[in-house]
Scaffold this motif. Structure first.
Motif, PDB file in Angstrom:
ATOM      1  N   GLU A   1      20.194   3.058   0.062  1.00  0.00           N
ATOM      2  CA  GLU A   1      20.571   3.005  -1.208  1.00  0.00           C
ATOM      3  C   GLU A   1      19.344   2.932  -2.265  1.00  0.00           C
ATOM      4  O   GLU A   1      19.604   3.268  -3.549  1.00  0.00           O
ATOM      5  N   VAL A   2      18.157   2.407  -1.763  1.00  0.00           N
ATOM      6  CA  VAL A   2      17.068   2.411  -2.579  1.00  0.00           C
ATOM      7  C   VAL A   2      16.545   3.888  -2.922  1.00  0.00           C
ATOM      8  O   VAL A   2      16.278   4.930  -2.168  1.00  0.00           O
ATOM      9  N   ILE A   3      16.387   4.147  -4.312  1.00  0.00           N
ATOM     10  CA  ILE A   3      15.985   5.389  -4.831  1.00  0.00           C
ATOM     11  C   ILE A   3      14.696   5.499  -4.615  1.00  0.00           C
ATOM     12  O   ILE A   3      14.092   6.572  -4.363  1.00  0.00           O
ATOM     13  N   CYS A   4      13.375   4.480  -5.247  1.00  0.00           N
ATOM     14  CA  CYS A   4      12.267   4.456  -5.187  1.00  0.00           C
ATOM     15  C   CYS A   4      11.627   3.452  -5.170  1.00  0.00           C
ATOM     16  O   CYS A   4      12.433   2.166  -5.515  1.00  0.00           O
ATOM     17  N   HIS A   5      10.412   3.130  -5.064  1.00  0.00           N
ATOM     18  CA  HIS A   5       9.541   1.721  -5.575  1.00  0.00           C
ATOM     19  C   HIS A   5       9.912   0.851  -4.334  1.00  0.00           C
ATOM     20  O   HIS A   5       9.884  -0.432  -4.900  1.00  0.00           O
ATOM     21  N   GLY A   6      10.643   1.017  -3.365  1.00  0.00           N
ATOM     22  CA  GLY A   6      10.922  -0.244  -2.288  1.00  0.00           C
ATOM     23  C   GLY A   6       9.744  -0.639  -1.750  1.00  0.00           C
ATOM     24  O   GLY A   6       8.777  -0.173  -1.544  1.00  0.00           O
ATOM     25  N   ILE A   7       9.797  -1.959  -1.949  1.00  0.00           N
ATOM     26  CA  ILE A   7       8.468  -2.883  -1.104  1.00  0.00           C
ATOM     27  C   ILE A   7       8.643  -3.170   0.220  1.00  0.00           C
ATOM     28  O   ILE A   7       9.503  -3.615   0.610  1.00  0.00           O
ATOM     29  N   PRO A   8       7.796  -2.719   0.994  1.00  0.00           N
ATOM     30  CA  PRO A   8       7.865  -2.859   2.498  1.00  0.00           C
ATOM     31  C   PRO A   8       8.015  -4.328   2.737  1.00  0.00           C
ATOM     32  O   PRO A   8       7.383  -5.080   2.259  1.00  0.00           O
ATOM     33  N   ASP A   9       8.852  -4.363   3.668  1.00  0.00           N
ATOM     34  CA  ASP A   9       8.915  -6.009   4.207  1.00  0.00           C
ATOM     35  C   ASP A   9       9.374  -6.131   5.478  1.00  0.00           C
ATOM     36  O   ASP A   9       8.908  -5.315   6.524  1.00  0.00           O
TER      37      ASP A   9
ATOM     38  N   SER B   1       0.845  -1.402  -0.146  1.00  0.00           N
ATOM     39  CA  SER B   1       0.002   0.198   0.120  1.00  0.00           C
ATOM     40  C   SER B   1       0.880   1.383   0.050  1.00  0.00           C
ATOM     41  O   SER B   1       0.257   2.317   0.017  1.00  0.00           O
ATOM     42  N   VAL B   2       2.189   1.172   0.080  1.00  0.00           N
ATOM     43  CA  VAL B   2       2.994   2.351   0.240  1.00  0.00           C
ATOM     44  C   VAL B   2       4.295   1.856  -0.322  1.00  0.00           C
ATOM     45  O   VAL B   2       4.908   0.616  -0.398  1.00  0.00           O
ATOM     46  N   CYS B   3       5.199   2.856  -0.849  1.00  0.00           N
ATOM     47  CA  CYS B   3       6.530   2.379  -1.327  1.00  0.00           C
ATOM     48  C   CYS B   3       7.302   2.972  -0.032  1.00  0.00           C
ATOM     49  O   CYS B   3       7.352   4.020   0.416  1.00  0.00           O
ATOM     50  N   THR B   4       8.409   2.108   0.516  1.00  0.00           N
ATOM     51  CA  THR B   4       9.263   2.593   1.377  1.00  0.00           C
ATOM     52  C   THR B   4      10.854   2.337   0.809  1.00  0.00           C
ATOM     53  O   THR B   4      11.154   1.141   0.577  1.00  0.00           O
TER      54      THR B   4
ATOM     55  N   TRP C   1      16.450  -4.099  -8.775  1.00  0.00           N
ATOM     56  CA  TRP C   1      16.353  -5.126  -8.292  1.00  0.00           C
ATOM     57  C   TRP C   1      15.614  -6.413  -8.749  1.00  0.00           C
ATOM     58  O   TRP C   1      14.613  -6.103  -9.590  1.00  0.00           O
ATOM     59  N   PRO C   2      15.828  -7.611  -8.663  1.00  0.00           N
ATOM     60  CA  PRO C   2      15.187  -8.744  -9.328  1.00  0.00           C
ATOM     61  C   PRO C   2      13.697  -8.786  -9.008  1.00  0.00           C
ATOM     62  O   PRO C   2      12.972  -9.297  -9.625  1.00  0.00           O
ATOM     63  N   ASP C   3      13.144  -7.951  -8.018  1.00  0.00           N
ATOM     64  CA  ASP C   3      11.857  -7.859  -7.771  1.00  0.00           C
ATOM     65  C   ASP C   3      10.947  -7.236  -8.948  1.00  0.00           C
ATOM     66  O   ASP C   3       9.815  -7.026  -8.814  1.00  0.00           O
ATOM     67  N   GLY C   4      11.736  -6.428  -9.760  1.00  0.00           N
ATOM     68  CA  GLY C   4      11.168  -5.552 -10.868  1.00  0.00           C
ATOM     69  C   GLY C   4      10.488  -4.355 -10.468  1.00  0.00           C
ATOM     70  O   GLY C   4      10.174  -3.529 -11.329  1.00  0.00           O
ATOM     71  N   TRP C   5      10.663  -4.106  -9.286  1.00  0.00           N
ATOM     72  CA  TRP C   5      10.341  -2.361  -8.630  1.00  0.00           C
ATOM     73  C   TRP C   5      11.307  -1.837  -8.093  1.00  0.00           C
ATOM     74  O   TRP C   5      11.374  -0.798  -8.477  1.00  0.00           O
ATOM     75  N   THR C   6      12.225  -2.331  -7.290  1.00  0.00           N
ATOM     76  CA  THR C   6      12.992  -1.665  -6.239  1.00  0.00           C
ATOM     77  C   THR C   6      14.130  -0.958  -6.977  1.00  0.00           C
ATOM     78  O   THR C   6      14.876  -1.542  -7.739  1.00  0.00           O
ATOM     79  N   ALA C   7      14.344   0.215  -7.073  1.00  0.00           N
ATOM     80  CA  ALA C   7      15.504   1.268  -8.024  1.00  0.00           C
ATOM     81  C   ALA C   7      16.339   1.344  -6.763  1.00  0.00           C
ATOM     82  O   ALA C   7      15.972   2.095  -5.982  1.00  0.00           O
TER      83      ALA C   7
END
Length: 388
Positions: free
Chosen positions: A201-209, A194-197, A342-348
């Protein structure tokens, strides 16, 4: 060939799923998914034809890889957690991703909430023509932006060492629902949360975990709320505990670069000028601006024209007009501007593993300047330099 296999409940009744391709009633299931023990819901199909037509995309669910790894770890339900082979640019590693949170049916959903693809957005003429918003639309966007601001403030208040980004996702999700809104990132192009965190070093689109935030981290929280048919979008980068001086400077310079860009927004200004303003200020402070991601139009669609790059000498076309709504959201890196996914296809993430920060506001162009629709409130938790 898909197998005719219904899910059985303990009482002997069966569950009938919607087809993964067309959402019609489905009882056939992918045999490979059965073999691997993957969840039945996304591997059910209404017919052999639908199964065949979906195969090119669906087959990726059988092996971790781009665009599927986050989903597989999320829905594995006890399966082994193995990181894919990847040249991680920094020290950060992903952790387990909790199941997607649900949104009650009585809250209006965007079209992608069920199918994972924003068809209306993709097909809209707003991808080519920048809309001038009506007073009714502006009212709706303004309301969505105020909701998003309050949600981000709730997330900021939750940031501290030991808190997982998944817990931040929970805070955002519940605050969004409490406001009668839908969290716009959820299932947008299959994004699982529901949000990007975005940490360190993550620029954007990090997946909460499930990784706990650590003392010395920095984290960007990117909130978008969908309310009464309109989106409001903003983000900020926060310090976690005791943070080094370079990271604190990075965060402040990024926020100040956004402020300088906002000061220039008014009718007649070319979109391309925003990148010149941001790059000049960031360069003076010995940082670099990310080039792969840009600001965007927003309103009844999550993303639409115009595109607003943040780097100098860009080729963006067009000029600002009264009544237009868009975001400016510079991403600034300590080292190289280059990014890897990243390999998740989202995390830049930054290509050199050094830290990145971002700030974003949704803006309305007015007669003499602009209105910051997602502006900070007197009740907003202070940013690090506002505490001094």
């Amino acid at each position: 060939m898909a197998q005719d296999k219904e899910a059985e409940l303990e009482n002997g009744s069966s569950i009938v799923y919607g087809c993964a391709r067309c959402q019609k009633t489905a009882k056939l299931q992918c045999p490979k998914c059965l073999e691997l023990g993957l969840p039945k819901e996304p591997s059910a199909f209404c017919s052999q034809d639908c199964f065949k037509m979906a195969w090119a995309e669906h087959k990726h669910a059988h092996n971790p890889g781009p665009h599927t790894w986050a989903y597989v770890t999320q829905r594995g339900r006890g399966r082994s957690f193995t990181l894919p082979t990847f040249a991680w640019p920094g020290s950060l590693r992903p952790d387990r991703v909790a199941p997607r949170r649900e949104v009650p049916a009585d809250i209006p959903h965007p079209d992608y909430a069920e199918i994972g693809q924003p068809i209306t957005e993709i097909e809209s003429r707003q991808q080519r023509i920048v809309s001038v918003r009506s007073p009714k639309e502006i009212k709706g966007i303004r309301e969505a932006c105020l909701i998003a601001r309050n949600i981000l403030d709730a997330a900021h208040a939750a940031v501290r060492p030991g808190v997982t980004t998944d817990e931040i996702d929970r805070v955002v999700h519940e605050a969004t629902l409490a406001a009668g809104a839908y969290p716009s990132p959820l299932y947008y192009c299959n994004f699982p949360k529901s949000v990007c965190t975005s940490v360190n070093e993550v620029i954007c689109h990090g997946i909460p975990d499930q990784r706990p935030l650590q003392d010395g981290d920095i984290v960007n929280v990117d909130v978008t709320a969908y309310h009464n048919g309109f989106h409001g979008d903003l983000n900020e980068t926060f310090v976690v505990g005791n943070v080094d001086e370079e990271s604190k400077k990075l965060i402040r310079v990024t926020a100040e670069a956004l402020d300088k860009a906002i000061e220039a927004v008014r009718p007649g200004v070319r979109y391309r000028e925003i990148g010149d303003i941001i790059s000049q200020y960031v360069g003076q402070n010995k940082f670099q601006v990310v080039r792969s991601y840009c600001g965007h139009g927003i309103g009844d669609l999550f993303h639409c024209a115009p595109n607003i790059p943040h780097y100098a000498h860009n080729k963006a076309v067009g000029v600002m007009k009264e009544g237009q709504t868009f975001t400016i959201e510079p991403m600034v890196n300590v080292g190289t501007y280059r990014d890897v996914t990243w390999p998740d296809g989202w995390t830049a993430a930054t290509a050199d593993g050094k830290r990145s920060a971002q700030f974003e506001h949704t803006l309305l162009v007015t007669k003499d300047g602009c209105e910051v629709l997602t502006k900070r409130l007197p009740t907003s938790p202070p940013l690090w330099w506002e505490k001094e």
